[in-house]
Design an enzyme around this catalytic site. Structure first.
Site, mmCIF file in Angstrom:
data_model
loop_
_atom_site.group_PDB
_atom_site.id
_atom_site.type_symbol
_atom_site.label_atom_id
_atom_site.label_comp_id
_atom_site.label_asym_id
_atom_site.label_seq_id
_atom_site.Cartn_x
_atom_site.Cartn_y
_atom_site.Cartn_z
ATOM 1 N N GLY A 10 -10.192 41.906 -42.244
ATOM 2 C CA GLY A 10 -10.746 40.733 -42.940
ATOM 3 C C GLY A 10 -10.215 39.449 -42.337
ATOM 4 O O GLY A 10 -9.919 38.484 -43.043
ATOM 5 N N SER A 139 -4.056 42.514 -56.062
ATOM 6 C CA SER A 139 -4.445 41.360 -56.882
ATOM 7 C C SER A 139 -3.805 41.516 -58.254
ATOM 8 O O SER A 139 -3.572 42.645 -58.711
ATOM 9 C CB SER A 139 -5.961 41.321 -57.050
ATOM 10 O OG SER A 139 -6.337 40.406 -58.067
ATOM 11 N N TYR A 152 -13.780 45.313 -59.832
ATOM 12 C CA TYR A 152 -12.871 44.617 -58.914
ATOM 13 C C TYR A 152 -11.413 44.926 -59.293
ATOM 14 O O TYR A 152 -10.613 45.350 -58.454
ATOM 15 C CB TYR A 152 -13.130 43.104 -58.931
ATOM 16 C CG TYR A 152 -12.132 42.359 -58.087
ATOM 17 C CD1 TYR A 152 -12.152 42.501 -56.700
ATOM 18 C CD2 TYR A 152 -11.150 41.556 -58.656
ATOM 19 C CE1 TYR A 152 -11.212 41.855 -55.901
ATOM 20 C CE2 TYR A 152 -10.214 40.908 -57.872
ATOM 21 C CZ TYR A 152 -10.250 41.057 -56.501
ATOM 22 O OH TYR A 152 -9.317 40.438 -55.717
ATOM 23 N N GLY A 183 -2.652 35.881 -57.676
ATOM 24 C CA GLY A 183 -3.541 35.419 -58.741
ATOM 25 C C GLY A 183 -4.575 34.479 -58.148
ATOM 26 O O GLY A 183 -5.127 34.750 -57.073
ATOM 27 N N LEU A 184 -4.780 33.349 -58.807
ATOM 28 C CA LEU A 184 -5.827 32.403 -58.394
ATOM 29 C C LEU A 184 -5.488 31.751 -57.056
ATOM 30 O O LEU A 184 -4.474 31.072 -56.933
ATOM 31 C CB LEU A 184 -5.947 31.326 -59.475
ATOM 32 C CG LEU A 184 -7.105 30.350 -59.354
ATOM 33 C CD1 LEU A 184 -8.424 31.042 -59.658
ATOM 34 C CD2 LEU A 184 -6.909 29.169 -60.301
ATOM 35 N N VAL A 185 -6.340 31.988 -56.074
ATOM 36 C CA VAL A 185 -6.130 31.392 -54.747
ATOM 37 C C VAL A 185 -7.387 30.632 -54.335
ATOM 38 O O VAL A 185 -8.475 31.210 -54.292
ATOM 39 C CB VAL A 185 -5.823 32.451 -53.661
ATOM 40 C CG1 VAL A 185 -5.382 31.762 -52.362
ATOM 41 C CG2 VAL A 185 -4.775 33.447 -54.125
ATOM 42 N N GLU A 189 -13.095 32.124 -49.083
ATOM 43 C CA GLU A 189 -14.495 32.400 -49.456
ATOM 44 C C GLU A 189 -14.599 33.285 -50.701
ATOM 45 O O GLU A 189 -15.697 33.680 -51.087
ATOM 46 C CB GLU A 189 -15.192 33.105 -48.281
ATOM 47 C CG GLU A 189 -15.326 32.253 -47.048
ATOM 48 C CD GLU A 189 -15.932 33.025 -45.874
ATOM 49 O OE1 GLU A 189 -16.016 34.264 -45.960
ATOM 50 O OE2 GLU A 189 -16.304 32.379 -44.886
ATOM 51 N N PHE A 190 -13.455 33.604 -51.321
ATOM 52 C CA PHE A 190 -13.428 34.594 -52.405
ATOM 53 C C PHE A 190 -14.488 34.320 -53.496
ATOM 54 O O PHE A 190 -15.320 35.178 -53.799
ATOM 55 C CB PHE A 190 -12.021 34.654 -53.005
ATOM 56 C CG PHE A 190 -11.881 35.640 -54.128
ATOM 57 C CD1 PHE A 190 -11.684 36.988 -53.870
ATOM 58 C CD2 PHE A 190 -11.953 35.235 -55.456
ATOM 59 C CE1 PHE A 190 -11.557 37.912 -54.910
ATOM 60 C CE2 PHE A 190 -11.837 36.137 -56.496
ATOM 61 C CZ PHE A 190 -11.632 37.483 -56.221
#
Ligand code: 8X3
Length: 256
Positions: A10, A139, A152, A183-185, A189-190
């Site tokens: 990736g 995650s 997910y 966590g929140l990043v 492009e997520f």
């Protein structure tokens, strides 16, 4: 400082690019794998061919990836010390009863089957060479449920348990395994991918807050890899300071 050869999946955007940059900065060599050849070539140009080789392939195309890895072993004599299983995606945020089954299948294919395939390809080589490190990008969704996180989160729970189970098999073989669980990043492009190109919806996820950035994840990955080789980080869970696990929900038919 020891220098490693690291295969990163990736690697055409987001975390993958940031991880490649952070590792080359430390003197490591990287093999960057993703589908988008033009993006890989851009990054290779930046990092130079001396430190960066490309594999343009779909993570699910096991035969092609195996062929490319064999070619790299033979032609460049780059033995892979570290595998960073970064490729992964979330698709949709619908309730499970409304989800698109193709989305579920695709998440399972990349987040689980792709990760497992690369791990299975490289592990015997790592054992033969007497050293290795597998860094999985998990995650917080693998530990904390949230509405719409259904498959997910489940794929990331798999990644967490797979990582711990790998350790159980490999602790006596000098192979390290680490699960990095952000966590929140922002800055990747997520959410754009999760919301299938809806830029406004993707932007909203980060509005009014300060999320982690791909460079934060890259620093954590690089730190785990460059610790002395007798240190294994099993799991790291990291969140922005503005995020925390929430309370449990209780559905009530009346507020009285
Ligand atoms: C990304 C974190 O909370 O969006 O893996 O699922 S979250």
């Amino acid at each position: 400082m020891k220098q490693y050869t690291v295969l990163i999946t990736g690697a055409s955007s987001g975390f993958g690019v940031a991880i490649a940059r952070a590792l080359v900065k430390k003197g490591d060599r990287v093999i960057i794998l993703a589908r988008r050849a033009e993006k890989l070539l851009e990054l290779q140009k930046e990092l130079t061919e001396e430190y960066c080789l490309c594999i343009a392939a779909d993570i699910c195309n096991r035969a092609k990836i195996q062929q490319c890895i064999e070619h790299i072993y033979k032609k460049h004599a780059w033995n892979i010390d570290v595998l960073v299983n970064n490729a992964g995606l979330a698709l949709g945020l619908q309730s499970a009863n409304e989800a698109d089954f193709n989305d579920w299948e695709q998440m399972i294919a990349v987040n689980i089957s792709g990760l497992v395939s690369l791990t299975h390809l490289l592990l015997p080589k790592m054992v033969d060479q007497g050293y290795g490190h597998i860094v999985n990008i998990g995650s917080i969704a693998g530990s904390y449920p949230y509405p719409g996180g259904n498959i997910y989160g489940a794929t990331k729970a798999f990644v967490k348990q797979f990582s711990l189970n790998l350790r159980a098999d490999l602790y006596d073989k000098n192979i390290r395994v680490t699960d990095i669980e952000p966590g929140l990043v922002g800055g990747s492009e997520f959410s754009f991918v999760r919301f299938k190109g809806d830029v406004q919806r993707a932007k909203k996820v980060y509005e009014g807050t300060t999320p982690l950035m791909p460079e934060d994840i890259a620093e954590t990955v690089a730190w785990s890899i460059h610790l002395p080789s007798h240190v294994n980080i099993n799991r790291i869970e990291l969140m922005p300071t503005t995020q925390a696990p929430s309370a449990l929900n209780v559905y009530r038919t009346s507020n009285d």
